[in-house]
Design a protein around this motif. Structure first.
Motif, PDB file in Angstrom:
ATOM      1  N   GLY A   1      65.965  75.248  20.495  1.00  0.00           N
ATOM      2  CA  GLY A   1      65.628  76.576  20.996  1.00  0.00           C
ATOM      3  C   GLY A   1      65.482  77.583  19.871  1.00  0.00           C
ATOM      4  N   GLN A   2      66.359  77.486  18.874  1.00  0.00           N
ATOM      5  CA  GLN A   2      66.254  78.375  17.722  1.00  0.00           C
ATOM      6  C   GLN A   2      64.926  78.181  16.989  1.00  0.00           C
ATOM      7  OE1 GLN A   2      69.969  77.268  15.711  1.00  0.00           O
ATOM      8  NE2 GLN A   2      70.668  79.373  15.963  1.00  0.00           N
ATOM      9  N   LYS A   3      64.517  76.932  16.814  1.00  0.00           N
ATOM     10  CA  LYS A   3      63.271  76.652  16.109  1.00  0.00           C
ATOM     11  C   LYS A   3      62.069  77.182  16.880  1.00  0.00           C
ATOM     12  CE  LYS A   3      65.024  72.568  13.680  1.00  0.00           C
ATOM     13  NZ  LYS A   3      64.917  71.079  13.517  1.00  0.00           N
ATOM     14  N   VAL A   4      62.121  77.098  18.209  1.00  0.00           N
ATOM     15  CA  VAL A   4      61.027  77.639  19.020  1.00  0.00           C
ATOM     16  C   VAL A   4      60.910  79.146  18.803  1.00  0.00           C
ATOM     17  CG1 VAL A   4      60.244  78.073  21.383  1.00  0.00           C
ATOM     18  CG2 VAL A   4      61.136  75.814  20.757  1.00  0.00           C
ATOM     19  N   ILE A   5      62.041  79.841  18.809  1.00  0.00           N
ATOM     20  CA  ILE A   5      62.025  81.292  18.604  1.00  0.00           C
ATOM     21  C   ILE A   5      61.532  81.628  17.202  1.00  0.00           C
ATOM     22  CG2 ILE A   5      63.507  83.322  18.412  1.00  0.00           C
ATOM     23  CD1 ILE A   5      65.145  82.277  20.708  1.00  0.00           C
ATOM     24  N   GLN A   6      61.959  80.852  16.202  1.00  0.00           N
ATOM     25  CA  GLN A   6      61.503  81.087  14.837  1.00  0.00           C
ATOM     26  C   GLN A   6      59.994  80.873  14.715  1.00  0.00           C
ATOM     27  OE1 GLN A   6      63.932  78.409  12.562  1.00  0.00           O
ATOM     28  NE2 GLN A   6      65.744  79.717  12.667  1.00  0.00           N
ATOM     29  N   THR A   7      59.481  79.871  15.433  1.00  0.00           N
ATOM     30  CA  THR A   7      58.038  79.622  15.414  1.00  0.00           C
ATOM     31  C   THR A   7      57.277  80.787  16.028  1.00  0.00           C
ATOM     32  OG1 THR A   7      58.405  77.236  15.550  1.00  0.00           O
ATOM     33  CG2 THR A   7      56.214  78.053  16.151  1.00  0.00           C
ATOM     34  N   TYR A   8      57.752  81.285  17.160  1.00  0.00           N
ATOM     35  CA  TYR A   8      57.121  82.439  17.783  1.00  0.00           C
ATOM     36  C   TYR A   8      57.210  83.661  16.883  1.00  0.00           C
ATOM     37  CZ  TYR A   8      55.851  80.824  22.449  1.00  0.00           C
ATOM     38  OH  TYR A   8      55.235  80.212  23.503  1.00  0.00           O
ATOM     39  N   ASP A   9      58.343  83.817  16.219  1.00  0.00           N
ATOM     40  CA  ASP A   9      58.521  84.960  15.322  1.00  0.00           C
ATOM     41  C   ASP A   9      57.521  84.898  14.177  1.00  0.00           C
ATOM     42  OD1 ASP A   9      60.136  87.303  14.373  1.00  0.00           O
ATOM     43  OD2 ASP A   9      60.503  85.950  12.694  1.00  0.00           O
ATOM     44  N   GLY A  10      57.313  83.691  13.633  1.00  0.00           N
ATOM     45  CA  GLY A  10      56.322  83.548  12.571  1.00  0.00           C
ATOM     46  C   GLY A  10      54.912  83.837  13.051  1.00  0.00           C
ATOM     47  N   SER A  11      54.599  83.401  14.280  1.00  0.00           N
ATOM     48  CA  SER A  11      53.263  83.655  14.839  1.00  0.00           C
ATOM     49  C   SER A  11      53.038  85.145  15.064  1.00  0.00           C
ATOM     50  CB  SER A  11      53.104  82.905  16.168  1.00  0.00           C
ATOM     51  OG  SER A  11      53.249  81.509  15.975  1.00  0.00           O
ATOM     52  N   LEU A  12      54.073  85.832  15.557  1.00  0.00           N
ATOM     53  CA  LEU A  12      53.950  87.277  15.770  1.00  0.00           C
ATOM     54  C   LEU A  12      53.781  88.022  14.449  1.00  0.00           C
ATOM     55  CD1 LEU A  12      56.650  87.845  18.532  1.00  0.00           C
ATOM     56  CD2 LEU A  12      54.183  87.994  18.807  1.00  0.00           C
ATOM     57  N   GLU A  13      54.490  87.547  13.431  1.00  0.00           N
ATOM     58  CA  GLU A  13      54.367  88.192  12.117  1.00  0.00           C
ATOM     59  C   GLU A  13      52.945  88.075  11.588  1.00  0.00           C
ATOM     60  OE1 GLU A  13      56.453  88.058   7.683  1.00  0.00           O
ATOM     61  OE2 GLU A  13      57.003  86.606   9.227  1.00  0.00           O
ATOM     62  N   ILE A  14      52.338  86.895  11.747  1.00  0.00           N
ATOM     63  CA  ILE A  14      50.957  86.708  11.306  1.00  0.00           C
ATOM     64  C   ILE A  14      50.015  87.582  12.120  1.00  0.00           C
ATOM     65  CG2 ILE A  14      49.061  85.028  11.189  1.00  0.00           C
ATOM     66  CD1 ILE A  14      51.159  82.886  10.604  1.00  0.00           C
ATOM     67  N   ALA A  15      50.237  87.648  13.425  1.00  0.00           N
ATOM     68  CA  ALA A  15      49.365  88.439  14.285  1.00  0.00           C
ATOM     69  C   ALA A  15      49.416  89.919  13.958  1.00  0.00           C
ATOM     70  CB  ALA A  15      49.746  88.223  15.746  1.00  0.00           C
ATOM     71  N   VAL A  16      50.616  90.409  13.605  1.00  0.00           N
ATOM     72  CA  VAL A  16      50.791  91.850  13.323  1.00  0.00           C
ATOM     73  C   VAL A  16      50.327  92.213  11.912  1.00  0.00           C
ATOM     74  CG1 VAL A  16      52.485  93.685  13.059  1.00  0.00           C
ATOM     75  CG2 VAL A  16      52.646  92.114  14.990  1.00  0.00           C
TER      76      VAL A  16
ATOM     77  N   MET B   1      52.876  89.019  27.478  1.00  0.00           N
ATOM     78  CA  MET B   1      54.288  88.659  27.219  1.00  0.00           C
ATOM     79  C   MET B   1      54.370  87.202  26.766  1.00  0.00           C
ATOM     80  SD  MET B   1      57.554  88.737  29.825  1.00  0.00           S
ATOM     81  CE  MET B   1      56.879  87.430  30.835  1.00  0.00           C
ATOM     82  N   LEU B   2      55.130  86.966  25.713  1.00  0.00           N
ATOM     83  CA  LEU B   2      55.313  85.606  25.211  1.00  0.00           C
ATOM     84  C   LEU B   2      56.439  84.939  26.001  1.00  0.00           C
ATOM     85  CD1 LEU B   2      54.999  86.348  21.399  1.00  0.00           C
ATOM     86  CD2 LEU B   2      53.266  85.376  22.898  1.00  0.00           C
ATOM     87  N   LYS B   3      56.052  84.233  27.045  1.00  0.00           N
ATOM     88  CA  LYS B   3      57.051  83.635  27.924  1.00  0.00           C
ATOM     89  C   LYS B   3      57.868  82.561  27.217  1.00  0.00           C
ATOM     90  CE  LYS B   3      54.506  84.558  32.200  1.00  0.00           C
ATOM     91  NZ  LYS B   3      53.914  83.970  33.425  1.00  0.00           N
ATOM     92  N   GLY B   4      57.279  81.946  26.186  1.00  0.00           N
ATOM     93  CA  GLY B   4      58.020  80.912  25.466  1.00  0.00           C
ATOM     94  C   GLY B   4      59.293  81.431  24.836  1.00  0.00           C
ATOM     95  N   LEU B   5      59.302  82.713  24.425  1.00  0.00           N
ATOM     96  CA  LEU B   5      60.513  83.302  23.861  1.00  0.00           C
ATOM     97  C   LEU B   5      61.634  83.314  24.890  1.00  0.00           C
ATOM     98  CD1 LEU B   5      59.127  86.341  21.814  1.00  0.00           C
ATOM     99  CD2 LEU B   5      60.286  84.331  20.902  1.00  0.00           C
ATOM    100  N   TYR B   6      61.315  83.692  26.120  1.00  0.00           N
ATOM    101  CA  TYR B   6      62.323  83.775  27.171  1.00  0.00           C
ATOM    102  C   TYR B   6      62.744  82.375  27.632  1.00  0.00           C
ATOM    103  CZ  TYR B   6      60.888  88.633  27.208  1.00  0.00           C
ATOM    104  OH  TYR B   6      60.618  89.922  26.840  1.00  0.00           O
ATOM    105  N   THR B   7      61.791  81.447  27.594  1.00  0.00           N
ATOM    106  CA  THR B   7      62.136  80.070  27.952  1.00  0.00           C
ATOM    107  C   THR B   7      63.136  79.490  26.958  1.00  0.00           C
ATOM    108  OG1 THR B   7      59.963  79.733  28.955  1.00  0.00           O
ATOM    109  CG2 THR B   7      61.213  77.765  28.384  1.00  0.00           C
ATOM    110  N   ALA B   8      62.869  79.696  25.664  1.00  0.00           N
ATOM    111  CA  ALA B   8      63.787  79.204  24.626  1.00  0.00           C
ATOM    112  C   ALA B   8      65.129  79.909  24.711  1.00  0.00           C
ATOM    113  CB  ALA B   8      63.165  79.406  23.244  1.00  0.00           C
ATOM    114  N   TYR B   9      65.097  81.214  24.981  1.00  0.00           N
ATOM    115  CA  TYR B   9      66.334  81.988  25.059  1.00  0.00           C
ATOM    116  C   TYR B   9      67.225  81.505  26.206  1.00  0.00           C
ATOM    117  CZ  TYR B   9      69.314  85.835  26.586  1.00  0.00           C
ATOM    118  OH  TYR B   9      70.373  86.572  27.016  1.00  0.00           O
ATOM    119  N   THR B  10      66.627  81.317  27.399  1.00  0.00           N
ATOM    120  CA  THR B  10      67.432  80.864  28.532  1.00  0.00           C
ATOM    121  C   THR B  10      67.972  79.460  28.296  1.00  0.00           C
ATOM    122  OG1 THR B  10      65.411  80.094  29.643  1.00  0.00           O
ATOM    123  CG2 THR B  10      66.212  82.303  30.204  1.00  0.00           C
ATOM    124  N   GLY B  11      67.189  78.641  27.594  1.00  0.00           N
ATOM    125  CA  GLY B  11      67.687  77.308  27.258  1.00  0.00           C
ATOM    126  C   GLY B  11      68.894  77.372  26.342  1.00  0.00           C
ATOM    127  N   MET B  12      68.869  78.290  25.378  1.00  0.00           N
ATOM    128  CA  MET B  12      69.997  78.438  24.458  1.00  0.00           C
ATOM    129  C   MET B  12      71.237  78.970  25.179  1.00  0.00           C
ATOM    130  SD  MET B  12      67.890  80.000  21.214  1.00  0.00           S
ATOM    131  CE  MET B  12      69.357  80.316  20.230  1.00  0.00           C
TER     132      MET B  12
END
Length: 258
Positions: A237-252, A1-12
């Motif tokens: 927080g938005q930028k953190v989520i976008q960064t994770y989204d880009g990393s997931l896209e590369i991984a997939v 689980m990518l905890k950073g996504l939830y951390t950024a989300y709760t911050g937002m």
């Protein structure tokens, strides 16, 4: 689980809650007697440390921490009861309090039930029957618990203790009360307060000033600066989520290829 996504989300979510509080403060910048509100937050490690030190469970047993939610937890809201600036109006029935205390109001709901409320808004007037009322038509309560009826044809002088004089006689006195613990007060509407269970009104030493009104105790400039800081934190927080989204896209799409 990518905890950073939830951390950024709760911050937002927390920043959105803070933004809601600040916009409400700004909306009431011109409301007489308004007391600004604030919001608190708790970091996950603070909540975790508090639970680990909880000795209510049997010593030596495993502590149940509940759901592991990293990030920010929205805390409690609070009200700043500090006194706001006074403005001179020159109106006979405009009253301001200096010190801790509230005017007592008999509030009438839609069902016709009366209850005592408390306010710092002293923009009063006389109705057609000569009773002292708020701008919403609720009766101002006298020291004896009754209503305050005055002769509209005579001059009215109100001293610092709330005594109302017409001619050479004191005809009534405004009831002013305070509370030992403001934690037992809750807001009712924009600038009315009501005690919750445990809140008991006590005598007040506040002084009454005739011809003045207490304004809201907020600084528009400060609230605007806080709003800018919240917007930037939200964008982070938005930028953190976008960064994770880009990393997931590369991984997939790339790393997952054979």
């Amino acid at each position: 689980m990518l905890k950073g996504l939830y951390t950024a989300y709760t911050g937002m979510v927390n920043e959105q809650n803070r933004m809601d509080v600040i916009t409400n403060n700004l909306a009431n910048a011109n409301t007489n007697g308004y007391k600004k509100e604030g919001a608190t937050s708790q970091a996950f490690n603070d909540v975790l440390a508090y639970k680990l030190k909880d000795m209510t469970e049997a010593p030596g047993t495993a502590k149940i921490l509940g759901v592991n939610n990293p990030g920010v937890k929205i805390g409690e809201g609070y009200t700043d009861y500090s006194q706001g600036p006074m403005k001179s109006t020159g109106n006979t029935f405009d009253l301001a309090l200096s010190g801790d205390g509230f005017f007592t109001i008999s509030y009438l709901n839609k069902n016709g039930d009366a209850s005592l409320k408390y306010t710092r808004d002293g923009s009063f007037t006389l109705n057609a029957q000569g009773y002292l009322v708020t701008h919403d038509g609720d009766y101002v309560v006298a020291e004896n618990g009754g209503r305050i009826q005055l002769d509209p044809l005579q001059d009215v002088v109100i001293d610092s203790k709330g005594n109302i004089r017409q001619g050479d006689a004191v005809v009534n006195q405004i009831r002013i009360r305070d509370f030992e613990n403001y934690d037992y007060l809750e807001k009712f509407g924009e600038n009315l307060y009501q005690p919750v269970e445990g809140g008991t009104p006590v005598e007040s030493d506040a002084k009454v000033y005739q011809g003045y009104l207490e304004t809201a105790n907020i600084s528009v400039v400060t609230e605007m600066v806080n709003m800018i800081n919240i917007s930037r934190a939200y964008e982070t927080g938005q930028k953190v989520i976008q960064t994770y989204d880009g990393s997931l896209e590369i991984a997939v799409n790339q790393l997952g290829k054979l």
